[in-house]
Design a protein around this motif. Structure first.
Motif, PDB file in Angstrom:
ATOM      1  N   LEU B  48       0.855  -1.185   0.000  1.00 17.09           N
ATOM      2  CA  LEU B  48       0.000   0.000   0.000  1.00 17.09           C
ATOM      3  C   LEU B  48       0.891   1.234   0.000  1.00 17.09           C
ATOM      4  O   LEU B  48       2.001   1.217   0.541  1.00 17.09           O
ATOM      5  N   THR B  49       0.397   2.292  -0.609  1.00 19.23           N
ATOM      6  CA  THR B  49       1.077   3.584  -0.509  1.00 19.23           C
ATOM      7  C   THR B  49       0.448   4.337   0.650  1.00 19.23           C
ATOM      8  O   THR B  49      -0.758   4.567   0.650  1.00 19.23           O
ATOM      9  N   ASP B  50       1.251   4.686   1.656  1.00 20.59           N
ATOM     10  CA  ASP B  50       0.654   5.359   2.811  1.00 20.59           C
ATOM     11  C   ASP B  50       0.181   6.747   2.394  1.00 20.59           C
ATOM     12  O   ASP B  50       0.806   7.411   1.558  1.00 20.59           O
ATOM     13  N   GLY B  51      -0.931   7.163   2.986  1.00 15.90           N
ATOM     14  CA  GLY B  51      -1.570   8.404   2.564  1.00 15.90           C
ATOM     15  C   GLY B  51      -0.885   9.661   3.069  1.00 15.90           C
ATOM     16  O   GLY B  51      -1.186  10.759   2.590  1.00 15.90           O
ATOM     17  N   ALA B  52       0.038   9.533   4.022  1.00 17.88           N
ATOM     18  CA  ALA B  52       0.663  10.713   4.600  1.00 17.88           C
ATOM     19  C   ALA B  52       1.907  11.132   3.810  1.00 17.88           C
ATOM     20  O   ALA B  52       2.027  12.270   3.382  1.00 17.88           O
ATOM     21  N   PHE B  53       2.828  10.202   3.618  1.00 21.45           N
ATOM     22  CA  PHE B  53       4.088  10.531   2.955  1.00 21.45           C
ATOM     23  C   PHE B  53       4.295   9.779   1.638  1.00 21.45           C
ATOM     24  O   PHE B  53       5.344   9.868   1.030  1.00 21.45           O
ATOM     25  N   HIS B  54       3.283   8.984   1.259  1.00 19.88           N
ATOM     26  CA  HIS B  54       3.324   8.218   0.003  1.00 19.88           C
ATOM     27  C   HIS B  54       4.482   7.223  -0.017  1.00 19.88           C
ATOM     28  O   HIS B  54       5.098   7.009  -1.055  1.00 19.88           O
ATOM     29  N   GLU B  55       4.770   6.635   1.142  1.00 18.52           N
ATOM     30  CA  GLU B  55       5.805   5.592   1.218  1.00 18.52           C
ATOM     31  C   GLU B  55       5.127   4.226   1.053  1.00 18.52           C
ATOM     32  O   GLU B  55       4.044   4.011   1.585  1.00 18.52           O
TER      33      GLU B  55
END
Lengths: 370, 155
Positions: B48-55
């Motif tokens: 998944l791409t995290d929604g905060a920092f796109h990691e």
């Protein structure tokens, strides 16, 4: 600590399993109407229990989670343990590309930060605004009445003209320059906690993965300590969304990405206290992120708070337990912690005998004249 | 049938696995089936791409079955098919790979596969509609206390 192998007890152990099975089926004694719990009934009517188990088991298999709940008679820790045991027998076949949650098919979407968000707020299925009173009418729910509820609800509801996906609230804040930039680690390989041990310091991807399959109560307890004052995240929920995320994998022949299935997930993005930019730029909000399999909002919110707390701890040093990655990540796994707690029930005859011997000797010496 | 090949799996899996297995058996009656990769059931890892920092990070795993096949007709025509499906069912992956090949190459029986995709797509559309209904029925417009607006009378 030392252990000693024991032998014997085979019949009693088999008997203990039989007694548990007796209790699971005891309702059937002289009751011709008694029926075993159907997996579909668990899947639908105990959906939040299933959601906890798929999340804490770390594998999105709702049917096997329901089976695990059935065999463990509702013990979520045992059920998650069984699901993880199953997953450990399976080969890893593939890995998705990083999936974008803006493609989720939502059933709920709210923001505590803004009254109006692009696309609007939709409460979806939630008990947030309901009275926490017992619904005594469910004590004697007839099958006919049960079957009519969903049908009647669908008939009454109007057709909906809504888009399939909705924009993210954080994207709007970032476009205004109110948030930190996206990570420079974007595109890097994530840390696989099922293959690599946690050796601290660990990257944020390891922290997120560990918390995503953490036990809900453990995560909540540590996040709650931060909320109550052992920390200073002070979050505002920018967006909380629940929905089905398409799982995309390449087609074996064409290579084009194909939807192999979907997973229900909960995702939470929080905005926290703003801080100065060390590089001399404008101050921006700090942010935290949480997500998990299934519909489990308390877990996603707790994870988002702890993500922010851990970022702070990694940057400035931990000022309280919730900011300490080692403390948080090594104490939130349900299967790990229940295993350690349960092991104290197992025979410790030799270690305790040693404790007894030492105490008696100490007492004897303390009674002797100096 | 207007659905692209990338949408066939979602549509077909709206049907029970038993139906798809039976259909695959039927349409391969006159075919030679060769495995390019054996049907296998295991796990996939969800990134998944995290929604905060796109990691990127791993949210967890999911059951996954996969198979690639090649079909040959007695007249020498060949067709390749494959499937990766979120299920713990290697036989289902085999069946989906067969149906994929039959429809892509318009082999005998493709009309039945196409019909199943159409009916499956209808079922998926109904699922999507019900989810949109959940949203529409609970759309909320919280008003500030000092504002007169109130959405309580709206549907």
């Amino acid at each position: 600590m030392s252990y000693v192998a024991i032998k014997g007890g085979g019949q009693a152990i088999a008997g203990a399993a039989a007694v548990s099975e007796y209790l699971r089926t005891e309702e059937g004694l002289g009751n011709t109407g008694a029926e075993p719990l159907a997996i579909d009934a668990i899947l639908h009517q105990l959906r939040h229990l299933v959601d906890r188990v798929v999340s804490e088991g770390g594998v999105y298999h709702p049917r096997f989670a329901a089976l695990a709940i059935k065999q463990s008679m509702g013990d979520t820790l045992e059920a998650a343990f069984a699901l993880r045991a199953w997953r450990s027998t399976r080969p890893r076949l593939s890995e998705t590309p990083p999936l974008d949650t803006s493609r989720m098919r939502l059933i709920r979407r709210i923001s505590a930060a803004f009254k109006d968000i692009p696309g609007g707020q939709m409460l979806g299925p939630t008990p947030d605004y309901a009275l926490r009173l017992l619904r005594l009418e469910l004590m004697d729910e007839s099958p006919d009445a049960f079957r009519a509820v969903a049908r009647n609800w669908l008939e009454k509801c109007p057709e909906a003209e809504l888009p399939d996906t909705f924009p993210k609230v954080l994207d709007a804040l970032r476009a205004e320059g109110l948030l930190p930039p996206v990570s420079a680690t974007r595109g890097q390989t994530a840390f696989d906690i099922t293959r690599e041990p946690l050796v601290f310091p660990v990257p944020r991807s390891a922290q997120l993965a560990t918390m995503a399959r953490a036990e809900t109560g453990s995560l909540l307890a540590i996040a709650y300590s931060n909320m109550r004052g052992y920390g200073d995240v002070h979050p505002t929920v920018a967006e909380l969304r629940v929905g089905y995320l398409p799982v995309m994998l390449p087609h074996p022949v064409t290579g084009e990405f194909v939807e192999a299935g979907e997973v229900l997930i909960t995702e939470c993005e929080v905005v926290a206290m703003y801080e100065a930019d060390e590089a001399g730029g404008k101050p921006v909000f700090t942010i935290g992120y949480g997500a998990c399999f299934g519909h489990n909002e308390v877990k996603a919110i707790s994870m988002a708070i702890l993500d922010r707390a851990l970022q702070k701890g990694m940057k400035d040093g931990a000022n309280n337990p919730s900011e300490d990655p080692e403390f948080v990540l090594l104490h939130v796994d349900g299967v790990d912690s229940m295993g350690f707690a349960s092991h104290y029930k197992m025979p410790h005859y030799v270690t305790f005998q040693s404790d007894l011997d030492r105490l008696r000797t100490t007492q004897q010496k303390s009674g002797e004249p100096a | 049938m207007n659905l692209e090949r990338k949408d066939w799996i979602r549509a077909l899996t709206a049907h029970p696995a038993t139906v798809l297995n039976a259909l695959a058996e039927d349409v391969t009656a006159g075919c030679d089936v060769k495995f390019k990769s054996l049907p296998q059931a295991g796990l996939g890892l969800l990134t998944l791409t995290d929604g905060a920092f796109h990691e990127p990070y791993y949210l967890g795993e999911f059951p996954l079955s996969a198979c690639s096949i090649e079909l040959s007709l007695s007249d020498g025509r060949q067709a390749a098919g494959g499937a990766q499906v979120m299920a713990d069912d290697a036989e289902l992956a085999r069946s989906l790979a067969i149906l994929d090949a039959v429809l892509a190459a318009r082999f005998p029986g493709w009309e039945r596969v196409s019909a199943h995709i159409e009916s499956g797509a209808s079922r998926r559309a109904e699922e999507d509609r019900r989810r949109r209904v959940m949203l529409a029925a609970t759309r909320v417009d919280f008003a500030m206390l000092n504002n007169a607006e109130d959405d309580d009378d709206e549907c």
